[in-house]
Design an enzyme around this catalytic site. Structure first.
Site, PDB file in Angstrom:
ATOM      1  N   LYS A   1      24.906 -17.944  23.445  1.00 55.23           N
ATOM      2  CA  LYS A   1      26.071 -18.681  22.948  1.00 55.23           C
ATOM      3  C   LYS A   1      26.207 -18.521  21.434  1.00 55.23           C
ATOM      4  CE  LYS A   1      26.190 -23.074  22.066  1.00 55.23           C
ATOM      5  NZ  LYS A   1      26.153 -24.550  22.150  1.00 55.23           N
TER       6      LYS A   1
ATOM      7  N   ASP B   1      30.178 -23.270  25.630  1.00 57.00           N
ATOM      8  CA  ASP B   1      29.453 -24.517  25.407  1.00 57.00           C
ATOM      9  C   ASP B   1      29.842 -25.509  26.498  1.00 57.00           C
ATOM     10  OD1 ASP B   1      32.028 -25.259  24.775  1.00 57.00           O
ATOM     11  OD2 ASP B   1      31.543 -26.114  22.826  1.00 57.00           O
TER      12      ASP B   1
END
Length: 219
Positions: free
Chosen positions: A120, A138
């Site tokens: 991420k 997320d």
């Protein structure tokens, strides 16, 4: 979400926010990397408060190393998990100085090799700093992808791959910003604010949540 709804979904988000960006504050690629590393399980607001104190004093990998671990902890101790994050950031700075000349690398492999930097975080840096069409999934994007039917998936990676496949190319670079902001402010976890959602007509979520009824006050 039907394929035909995807283009107007993103066109609507784009019209409302033509140039979206991260809410993390930074002035260099390294500051962005450090801020994203610090933001895991923390709010952007909380990270910005800490980096506003840190970056005027230390805004490069070498400057962070010169602070020392305890010095760095002093600047970021208001952030959750600050001890482990400080350790990871120090280790990352050491690798950047020793292996990359103090410069943040531009490849996913090199970014993910840095301590505290997962897929991420790498995606955020690749997208925000280098303009690559990546999807940093997320909790907000995971929720929006599943709730709207845009990109259903049981894992963040599954949602990421679905988004890369379904989002039209014209919107790919900015899509993750729009989805994060939409999840943060409109399509919220406890109660989505469907009554003020501009993309509600394209969303699969049912039933739509109605606007809250104002409380009646006694006369």
């Amino acid at each position: 979400m039907k394929t035909a709804a995807i283009e107007p979904f993103f066109a609507t988000l784009q019209a409302a926010n033509p140039q979206p960006n991260t809410e993390l504050e930074y002035t260099s690629v390294f500051e962005l990397l450090a801020a994203v590393l610090l933001s895991a399980q923390a709010t952007d607001v909380g990270v910005n408060k800490a980096t506003r104190r840190l970056y005027p004093v230390a805004s490069t990998p070498q400057a962070i190393l010169d602070l020392g671990l305890e010095g760095l902890e002093g600047f970021i101790k208001t952030i959750g998990l600050y001890r482990s994050k400080a350790r990871h950031l120090m280790q990352t700075c050491r690798i950047l100085v020793d292996q990359h000349g103090g410069v943040v690398p531009r490849t996913r492999e090199a970014l993910e090799a840095l301590p505290g930097v997962g897929r991420k975080t790498a995606n955020v840096v690749l997208n925000v700093a280098f303009g690559e069409p990546t999807m940093a999934v997320d909790t907000h994007i995971f929720r929006v992808g599943n709730r709207t039917g845009l990109a259903p998936g049981k894992t963040p990676l599954a949602v990421e791959l679905q988004l890369l496949k379904r989002v039209p190319k014209a919107y790919l670079v900015d899509a993750h910003h729009w989805l994060i902001l939409h999840g943060r402010y409109i399509c919220q976890a406890r109660k989505p604010r469907c009554w003020e959602c501009a993309v509600s007509p394209y969303c699969d979520y049912k039933p739509k949540t109605p606007a809250p009824v104002p409380e009646r006050r006694g006369g």
